[in-house]
Design a protein around this motif. Structure first.
Motif, mmCIF file in Angstrom:
data_model
loop_
_atom_site.group_PDB
_atom_site.id
_atom_site.type_symbol
_atom_site.label_atom_id
_atom_site.label_comp_id
_atom_site.label_asym_id
_atom_site.label_seq_id
_atom_site.Cartn_x
_atom_site.Cartn_y
_atom_site.Cartn_z
ATOM 1 N N ALA A 1 42.860 47.394 41.492
ATOM 2 C CA ALA A 1 43.924 48.346 41.164
ATOM 3 C C ALA A 1 45.061 47.670 40.398
ATOM 4 C CB ALA A 1 44.457 48.994 42.435
ATOM 5 N N ARG A 2 45.221 46.364 40.603
ATOM 6 C CA ARG A 2 46.287 45.611 39.939
ATOM 7 C C ARG A 2 45.717 44.676 38.872
ATOM 8 N NH1 ARG A 2 47.106 46.920 44.988
ATOM 9 N NH2 ARG A 2 49.180 47.347 45.795
ATOM 10 N N ARG A 3 44.536 44.978 38.378
ATOM 11 C CA ARG A 3 43.784 44.116 37.465
ATOM 12 C C ARG A 3 44.572 43.730 36.215
ATOM 13 N NH1 ARG A 3 38.270 43.065 36.817
ATOM 14 N NH2 ARG A 3 37.763 42.370 34.718
ATOM 15 N N GLN A 4 45.268 44.674 35.618
ATOM 16 C CA GLN A 4 45.965 44.395 34.366
ATOM 17 C C GLN A 4 47.033 43.315 34.553
ATOM 18 O OE1 GLN A 4 47.650 47.845 32.534
ATOM 19 N NE2 GLN A 4 48.166 46.770 30.652
ATOM 20 N N ALA A 5 47.830 43.423 35.598
ATOM 21 C CA ALA A 5 48.876 42.426 35.836
ATOM 22 C C ALA A 5 48.280 41.085 36.247
ATOM 23 C CB ALA A 5 49.835 42.920 36.913
ATOM 24 N N THR B 1 45.262 39.804 35.437
ATOM 25 C CA THR B 1 44.626 39.115 34.315
ATOM 26 C C THR B 1 45.637 38.677 33.263
ATOM 27 O OG1 THR B 1 44.137 41.216 33.217
ATOM 28 C CG2 THR B 1 42.429 40.291 34.635
ATOM 29 N N ALA B 2 46.755 39.368 33.168
ATOM 30 C CA ALA B 2 47.790 38.966 32.214
ATOM 31 C C ALA B 2 48.640 37.826 32.769
ATOM 32 C CB ALA B 2 48.681 40.157 31.869
ATOM 33 N N GLY B 3 48.560 37.598 34.079
ATOM 34 C CA GLY B 3 49.355 36.536 34.691
ATOM 35 C C GLY B 3 50.813 36.880 34.783
ATOM 36 N N ARG B 4 51.112 38.154 34.905
ATOM 37 C CA ARG B 4 52.505 38.598 34.982
ATOM 38 C C ARG B 4 52.880 38.916 36.422
ATOM 39 N NH1 ARG B 4 51.518 42.978 31.414
ATOM 40 N NH2 ARG B 4 50.708 41.994 29.569
ATOM 41 N N GLY B 5 53.751 38.126 36.986
ATOM 42 C CA GLY B 5 54.286 38.453 38.301
ATOM 43 C C GLY B 5 53.674 37.651 39.434
ATOM 44 N N TRP B 6 53.849 38.209 40.629
ATOM 45 C CA TRP B 6 53.425 37.560 41.854
ATOM 46 C C TRP B 6 52.797 38.598 42.774
ATOM 47 C CZ3 TRP B 6 57.994 37.180 39.397
ATOM 48 C CH2 TRP B 6 58.355 35.915 38.887
ATOM 49 N N LEU B 7 51.753 38.191 43.480
ATOM 50 C CA LEU B 7 51.223 39.003 44.564
ATOM 51 C C LEU B 7 51.845 38.465 45.842
ATOM 52 C CD1 LEU B 7 47.375 39.620 44.144
ATOM 53 C CD2 LEU B 7 49.198 41.295 44.186
ATOM 54 N N LEU C 1 61.248 39.450 43.559
ATOM 55 C CA LEU C 1 60.607 38.456 44.421
ATOM 56 C C LEU C 1 61.640 37.820 45.351
ATOM 57 C CD1 LEU C 1 58.122 36.729 45.190
ATOM 58 C CD2 LEU C 1 58.816 35.151 43.388
ATOM 59 N N GLN C 2 62.784 37.448 44.808
ATOM 60 C CA GLN C 2 63.833 36.844 45.631
ATOM 61 C C GLN C 2 64.329 37.808 46.702
ATOM 62 O OE1 GLN C 2 66.698 35.667 42.690
ATOM 63 N NE2 GLN C 2 65.687 33.714 42.293
ATOM 64 N N ALA C 3 64.516 39.065 46.330
ATOM 65 C CA ALA C 3 64.988 40.052 47.303
ATOM 66 C C ALA C 3 63.957 40.274 48.412
ATOM 67 C CB ALA C 3 65.294 41.367 46.600
ATOM 68 N N ALA C 4 62.697 40.376 48.047
ATOM 69 C CA ALA C 4 61.644 40.585 49.051
ATOM 70 C C ALA C 4 61.532 39.386 49.980
ATOM 71 C CB ALA C 4 60.310 40.854 48.363
ATOM 72 N N THR D 1 52.808 33.896 48.834
ATOM 73 C CA THR D 1 53.037 34.305 47.454
ATOM 74 C C THR D 1 51.967 33.700 46.558
ATOM 75 O OG1 THR D 1 55.411 34.297 47.902
ATOM 76 C CG2 THR D 1 54.736 34.353 45.599
ATOM 77 N N ILE D 2 51.361 34.536 45.727
ATOM 78 C CA ILE D 2 50.390 34.070 44.734
ATOM 79 C C ILE D 2 51.037 34.216 43.368
ATOM 80 C CG2 ILE D 2 48.096 34.404 43.740
ATOM 81 C CD1 ILE D 2 47.349 35.855 46.366
ATOM 82 N N ASP D 3 51.268 33.099 42.706
ATOM 83 C CA ASP D 3 51.822 33.109 41.355
ATOM 84 C C ASP D 3 50.679 33.433 40.397
ATOM 85 O OD1 ASP D 3 53.022 32.701 38.923
ATOM 86 O OD2 ASP D 3 53.692 30.655 39.358
ATOM 87 N N LEU D 4 50.722 34.601 39.794
ATOM 88 C CA LEU D 4 49.618 35.061 38.951
ATOM 89 C C LEU D 4 49.466 34.237 37.678
ATOM 90 C CD1 LEU D 4 49.969 38.914 39.408
ATOM 91 C CD2 LEU D 4 48.450 37.332 40.597
ATOM 92 N N ALA D 5 50.570 33.750 37.128
ATOM 93 C CA ALA D 5 50.490 32.919 35.921
ATOM 94 C C ALA D 5 49.776 31.603 36.239
ATOM 95 C CB ALA D 5 51.879 32.654 35.362
ATOM 96 N N ARG D 6 50.134 30.988 37.344
ATOM 97 C CA ARG D 6 49.490 29.729 37.736
ATOM 98 C C ARG D 6 48.022 29.965 38.087
ATOM 99 N NH1 ARG D 6 47.996 25.148 36.917
ATOM 100 N NH2 ARG D 6 47.616 23.805 38.675
#
Length: 165
Positions: free
Chosen positions: A82-86, A88-94, A115-118, A132-137
């Motif tokens: 469901a979150r495939r686009q983000a 694969t683009a490496g944008r954001g954090w899970l 992310l900081q607020a959460a 936290t999973i860094d999608l870019a990394r």
């Protein structure tokens, strides 16, 4: 060269090879090959009709991490698809949030301030846990593993042609 240009070239290089083997995808995603085969056999995952791509490895890596944290594997795969686009683009954090007495939650955050607020909000809850999973990394790790798989791939030897004199 800037890191952005390097990443773009890496993506092009990884995508230039159309498909990958089950073993290469499993290795890139950090999953044991026999585990991936088991997931395919049980029907938890389906092998894409066109073959595995780098995007599939990115999604598989995130699903595997969530499953390792205790999320049901089928649910983890569905969450990541469901979150495939983000992913694969490496944008954001899970963000995987676990609180006592509350169902664990998986959030996709794309802004650093979110992310900081959460994290700050969750840190105030006693007994809570956060992963936290860094999608870019994660994407960088997958693409590097796929580059290695491609460089290790060997061409199949061609049969010798008999020369008739």
């Amino acid at each position: 060269m800037s890191p952005t240009v390097d990443i773009q070239r890496s993506l092009w290089y990884a995508a230039s090879m159309r498909t990958y083997s089950d073993a290469a995808i499993a290795s890139a995603a950090g999953v044991d090959y026999s585990t991936l085969r088991g997931w395919l056999f049980r029907g938890v995952l389906r092998r894409p009709p066109g073959g595995w791509t780098p995007e599939d490895a990115c999604v598989l890596r995130c699903a595997w991490v969530l499953a390792a944290l205790g999320v049901d594997l089928r649910q983890a795969v569905d969450l990541c698809q469901a979150r495939r686009q983000a992913i694969t683009a490496g944008r954001g954090w899970l963000l995987y949030l676990r609180e006592p007495g509350v169902e664990p939650a998986v959030l996709l955050l794309t802004r650093p301030e979110d992310l900081q607020a959460a994290m700050a909000h969750h840190a105030r809850t006693p007994g809570a846990g956060t992963v936290t999973i860094d999608l870019a990394r994660s994407r960088e790790v997958v693409l590097e593993a796929l580059r290695e798989a491609r460089s290790e791939a060997r061409l199949e030897p061609q049969p010798r042609r008999e020369v008739i004199a």
